[in-house]
Design a protein around this motif. Structure first.
Motif, PDB file in Angstrom:
ATOM      1  N   ILE B  48       0.848  -1.208   0.000  1.00 22.40           N
ATOM      2  CA  ILE B  48       0.000   0.000   0.000  1.00 22.40           C
ATOM      3  C   ILE B  48       0.884   1.259   0.000  1.00 22.40           C
ATOM      4  O   ILE B  48       0.630   2.217  -0.736  1.00 22.40           O
ATOM      5  CB  ILE B  48      -0.928   0.023   1.250  1.00 22.40           C
ATOM      6  N   LEU B  49       1.935   1.243   0.810  1.00 25.32           N
ATOM      7  CA  LEU B  49       2.820   2.413   0.859  1.00 25.32           C
ATOM      8  C   LEU B  49       3.550   2.599  -0.471  1.00 25.32           C
ATOM      9  O   LEU B  49       3.790   3.735  -0.901  1.00 25.32           O
ATOM     10  CB  LEU B  49       3.814   2.281   2.024  1.00 25.32           C
ATOM     11  N   GLU B  52       1.225   4.305  -2.718  1.00 26.67           N
ATOM     12  CA  GLU B  52       1.193   5.751  -2.413  1.00 26.67           C
ATOM     13  C   GLU B  52       2.366   6.478  -3.064  1.00 26.67           C
ATOM     14  O   GLU B  52       2.201   7.536  -3.661  1.00 26.67           O
ATOM     15  CB  GLU B  52       1.235   5.967  -0.896  1.00 26.67           C
ATOM     16  N   ASP B  53       3.548   5.868  -2.945  1.00 29.13           N
ATOM     17  CA  ASP B  53       4.746   6.521  -3.495  1.00 29.13           C
ATOM     18  C   ASP B  53       4.726   6.555  -5.017  1.00 29.13           C
ATOM     19  O   ASP B  53       4.996   7.585  -5.632  1.00 29.13           O
ATOM     20  CB  ASP B  53       6.010   5.777  -3.021  1.00 29.13           C
ATOM     21  N   GLU B  58      -2.666   9.220  -1.469  1.00 33.92           N
ATOM     22  CA  GLU B  58      -2.730   8.790  -0.064  1.00 33.92           C
ATOM     23  C   GLU B  58      -3.883   7.817   0.108  1.00 33.92           C
ATOM     24  O   GLU B  58      -4.997   8.097  -0.345  1.00 33.92           O
ATOM     25  CB  GLU B  58      -2.946   9.999   0.843  1.00 33.92           C
ATOM     26  N   ILE B  59      -3.601   6.694   0.712  1.00 38.44           N
ATOM     27  CA  ILE B  59      -4.644   5.682   0.941  1.00 38.44           C
ATOM     28  C   ILE B  59      -4.825   5.550   2.447  1.00 38.44           C
ATOM     29  O   ILE B  59      -3.864   5.207   3.156  1.00 38.44           O
ATOM     30  CB  ILE B  59      -4.226   4.319   0.337  1.00 38.44           C
ATOM     31  N   ASP B  60      -6.023   5.844   2.946  1.00 36.53           N
ATOM     32  CA  ASP B  60      -6.200   5.759   4.408  1.00 36.53           C
ATOM     33  C   ASP B  60      -6.411   4.297   4.845  1.00 36.53           C
ATOM     34  O   ASP B  60      -6.597   3.401   4.013  1.00 36.53           O
ATOM     35  CB  ASP B  60      -7.336   6.675   4.893  1.00 36.53           C
ATOM     36  N   ASP B  61      -6.371   4.090   6.173  1.00 34.69           N
ATOM     37  CA  ASP B  61      -6.460   2.729   6.732  1.00 34.69           C
ATOM     38  C   ASP B  61      -7.702   1.983   6.264  1.00 34.69           C
ATOM     39  O   ASP B  61      -7.651   0.805   5.917  1.00 34.69           O
ATOM     40  CB  ASP B  61      -6.466   2.785   8.267  1.00 34.69           C
ATOM     41  N   ASP B  62      -8.849   2.684   6.297  1.00 29.19           N
ATOM     42  CA  ASP B  62     -10.110   2.021   5.933  1.00 29.19           C
ATOM     43  C   ASP B  62     -10.089   1.574   4.475  1.00 29.19           C
ATOM     44  O   ASP B  62     -10.526   0.462   4.149  1.00 29.19           O
ATOM     45  CB  ASP B  62     -11.303   2.968   6.173  1.00 29.19           C
ATOM     46  N   ALA B  64      -7.431   0.977   2.694  1.00 25.64           N
ATOM     47  CA  ALA B  64      -6.425  -0.092   2.562  1.00 25.64           C
ATOM     48  C   ALA B  64      -7.011  -1.445   2.958  1.00 25.64           C
ATOM     49  O   ALA B  64      -6.721  -2.471   2.330  1.00 25.64           O
ATOM     50  CB  ALA B  64      -5.214   0.235   3.422  1.00 25.64           C
ATOM     51  N   ASP B  65      -7.848  -1.434   3.993  1.00 26.44           N
ATOM     52  CA  ASP B  65      -8.453  -2.688   4.459  1.00 26.44           C
ATOM     53  C   ASP B  65      -9.386  -3.308   3.433  1.00 26.44           C
ATOM     54  O   ASP B  65      -9.683  -4.496   3.496  1.00 26.44           O
ATOM     55  CB  ASP B  65      -9.222  -2.448   5.764  1.00 26.44           C
TER      56      ASP B  65
END
Lengths: 275, 82
Positions: B48-49, B52-53, B58-62, B64-65
């Motif tokens: 996920i990171l 983003e790069d 930007e991907i938030d926690d929710d 990403a889940d």
């Protein structure tokens, strides 16, 4: 109460309120009952662990008393959330560490270092006796790769315990190291998430990194060898990060695992010298 | 960047983490990242990171889940990039 202590008291109260909101009433009651039963039964059941480890298996730890005294002295003045993060080589590491960190007589009133544990459910839950001892021994069972809701519940329980001054033991590597050395590549980021979440509600969690290794331990195993003499070292850290979100979780977890690797480096350097 | 380009880049990012390279070569949008490609769940955060790069998002926690399959990843990236 002066201004500083009053502020600290209010802050702690708001932290507890924040994590309490994450727990269902059933979870809150469940944790309280487990904590109470552990407090009642541990002084009676703990000697079983002690006799088994000390006399049955003949384990001993070099400099045990001095190291424990140093750890207690460093922890004495602050009651912030405390995570105990050891390296992981055998399936009974957590039991050995409970024995090392809490002398029997302390179980009557001081369970600060008798940490809550998070063992994998599949490893013990099918044996009723083990399940009972795990419950009394302050274990919260986990299931790897559980659905998100279950993981959130687990994290909420651990955070609630931590802000209430309990300690929680988590193996930051996530599993026993297959190489016999601290795994600085394949570790999980769960511990980083817990610490970051606590920091976001204003807590200052500290991490007691512990390096424990039997002198004859070469790789990972189910149990240390009989009659093993353990090397024990530690570092108390307060991990900081400039990042947010998942990047922060990774950064904090990396700091902890690197610290364990440093402690391991010291162990192998001293072993080389003593050879 | 169209959907195919995003998909190809997603596969390229996941490649080093996949323990089953053969499954990766036969993958499609329904391929599950954890179970089919045998990616370690702890490495999902790294993936996920990397998203983003590489995609500058930007991907938030929710969010990403919710990413389970390659298609989920592509959907989320396309949605965030607008």
């Amino acid at each position: 109460m002066d201004d500083t202590s009053e502020t600290a008291h209010l802050t702690k109260r708001s932290q507890r309120k924040a994590v309490r909101a994450l727990l269902s009433p059933k979870d809150r009651v469940g944790l309280r009952i487990q904590a109470l039963l552990a407090r009642i039964f541990l002084p009676v059941l703990y000697p079983i662990y002690l006799v088994l480890l000390r006399f049955g298996l003949g384990y001993r730890v070099r400099g045990h008393r001095q190291t424990l005294a140093r750890i207690r002295s460093e922890l004495r003045h602050r009651r912030d959330p405390l995570l105990i993060c050891p390296n992981h080589l055998t399936m009974i590491d957590s039991i050995i560490l409970l024995w090392i960190l809490t002398p029997w007589w302390r179980t009557f009133w001081d369970l600060r270092l008798f940490a809550w544990n998070t063992p994998e459910k599949r490893n013990f839950a099918h044996v009723p006796v083990l399940r009972f001892f795990a419950y009394i021994g302050r274990c919260i069972e986990i299931i790897r790769q559980a659905p998100r809701e279950e993981t959130q519940k687990l994290l909420a329980r651990l955070k609630a315990l931590l802000v209430h001054g309990q300690s929680v033991m988590i193996f930051p590597e996530g599993k026993r190291s297959r190489s016999g050395r601290v795994d600085t590549e394949g570790f999980a980021y769960g511990v980083g998430k817990i610490i970051d979440d606590l920091r976001l509600i204003g807590a200052s969690p500290r991490v007691l990194c512990i390096y424990l290794r039997g002198r004859r331990q070469t790789g990972h195993s189910v149990m240390p060898k009989r009659g093993e003499s353990f090397y024990l070292d530690y570092a108390l850290i307060e991990p900081q990060t400039e990042y947010r979100g998942m990047r922060a979780h990774r950064d904090i977890s990396t700091t902890i695992v690197q610290k364990l690797a440093e402690l391991e480096g010291t162990y192998f350097a001293s072993s080389d010298i003593s050879r | 960047m169209d959907r195919t380009e995003v998909y190809n880049k997603v596969v390229e990012i996941i490649g080093p983490f996949a323990k089953d390279p053969e499954a990766l070569s036969k993958a499609d949008e329904k391929t599950n990242i954890l179970t089919d490609l045998k990616v370690n769940s702890a490495r999902l955060v790294d993936i996920i990171l990397d998203f983003e790069d590489k995609f500058d998002i930007e991907i938030d926690d929710d969010a990403a889940d919710q990413i389970m399959t390659l298609g989920d990843a592509v959907d989320k990236i396309v949605e965030i990039k607008g």
